[in-house]
Design an enzyme around this catalytic site. Structure first.
Site, short mmCIF file in Angstrom:
data_model
loop_
_atom_site.label_atom_id
_atom_site.label_comp_id
_atom_site.label_asym_id
_atom_site.label_seq_id
_atom_site.Cartn_x
_atom_site.Cartn_y
_atom_site.Cartn_z
N HIS A 182 9.52 -7.76 47.36
CA HIS A 182 9.14 -9.10 47.84
C HIS A 182 9.17 -10.11 46.71
O HIS A 182 9.17 -9.76 45.53
CB HIS A 182 7.76 -9.09 48.51
CG HIS A 182 6.63 -8.69 47.63
ND1 HIS A 182 6.07 -7.43 47.63
CD2 HIS A 182 5.91 -9.39 46.70
CE1 HIS A 182 5.08 -7.37 46.76
NE2 HIS A 182 4.96 -8.54 46.18
N HIS A 229 5.68 -14.45 41.46
CA HIS A 229 6.11 -13.18 40.87
C HIS A 229 7.24 -12.56 41.68
O HIS A 229 7.50 -12.95 42.81
CB HIS A 229 4.94 -12.19 40.74
CG HIS A 229 4.40 -11.69 42.05
ND1 HIS A 229 3.40 -12.34 42.75
CD2 HIS A 229 4.72 -10.60 42.81
CE1 HIS A 229 3.12 -11.66 43.86
NE2 HIS A 229 3.90 -10.61 43.93
N GLU A 275 6.03 -7.54 39.15
CA GLU A 275 5.22 -6.49 39.73
C GLU A 275 6.11 -5.28 39.95
O GLU A 275 7.24 -5.42 40.44
CB GLU A 275 4.63 -6.96 41.07
CG GLU A 275 3.80 -5.92 41.80
CD GLU A 275 3.27 -6.43 43.15
OE1 GLU A 275 3.53 -7.60 43.51
OE2 GLU A 275 2.61 -5.62 43.85
#
Lengths: 140, 140
Positions: free
Chosen positions: B7, B80, B131
């Site tokens: 994502h 992010h 991440e």
């Protein structure tokens, strides 16, 4: 309307340095050759991941539109998201009808993948620069 | 090492306002229900596009780590990128060996998809907050 996320645009002061991050640190293996897009004032390099691409963009020339971004973010950072649409002119007219603003003249330009693109003003897009790209005909 | 882009994380002062952008302006049709992740200080809502997800995150509570982001970006913006890895501990040790820094204690936490995650310091990542998420076992 929006289809797949074609790529995430990442502004970098040095494509070479960023390639080292994606290749040597993060282990990406499919990294294209950098190339210039002088009419957009950027040098471009695509990093493939299995489901999308990272588009590294570096300012090219004194009039690059990226210089404003680097004044605020000298180290670079996330710059735009590019979603595919089936027909760029249909998408443009639909977005304008919904209150979005198209950057520049409003006429699509040819983007890094050779299909027409346009950018939507961040103000109506939740502070994000959104690129719409007509889906490449032979892709996917 | 990195696999698919799970994502793109987008910080927003209002998930409701951002949902209106993605649903009403951009025409996204698969939008989840917002939910709280109190241990991470965020409220979360996923917008599905065909090949990945947009993770809308809104600050939750006075101590949210997002407040620092909003001091610099009051209207929100790209926050992010989350890439999948097969094994989070293997990935962590490999990243540390290559000179990356893990945010927080270095111990993975359980993320919004129920699998272990960690964040890498932007300084070594080309100014991007990255991440890493262990691939959900039943996904894809």
């Amino acid at each position: 309307m929006i289809g797949r996320l074609n790529h995430v645009g990442i502004a970098t002061p040095s494509i070479e340095d960023s390639v080292r991050v994606y290749r040597d640190m993060l282990g990406a293996t499919a990294i294209g050759e950098p190339f210039d897009l002088p009419e957009q004032g950027v040098r471009v390099c695509f990093v493939d991941v299995p489901n999308t691409q990272i588009e590294l963009i570096e300012p090219l020339g004194e009039t690059s539109t990226l210089h404003g971004f680097f004044e605020k973010n000298p180290r670079g950072g996330q710059h735009h998201l590019c979603f595919e649409v089936p027909d760029i002119l249909v998408a443009r007219d639909e977005m304008i009808a919904k209150g979005a603003r198209i950057l520049g003249s409003g006429a699509p330009r040819i983007g890094a993948h050779g299909t027409p693109i346009l950018f939507l003003h961040p103000r109506e897009m939740g502070a994000l620069l959104i690129e719409l790209m007509e889906t490449p005909k032979e892709a996917h």
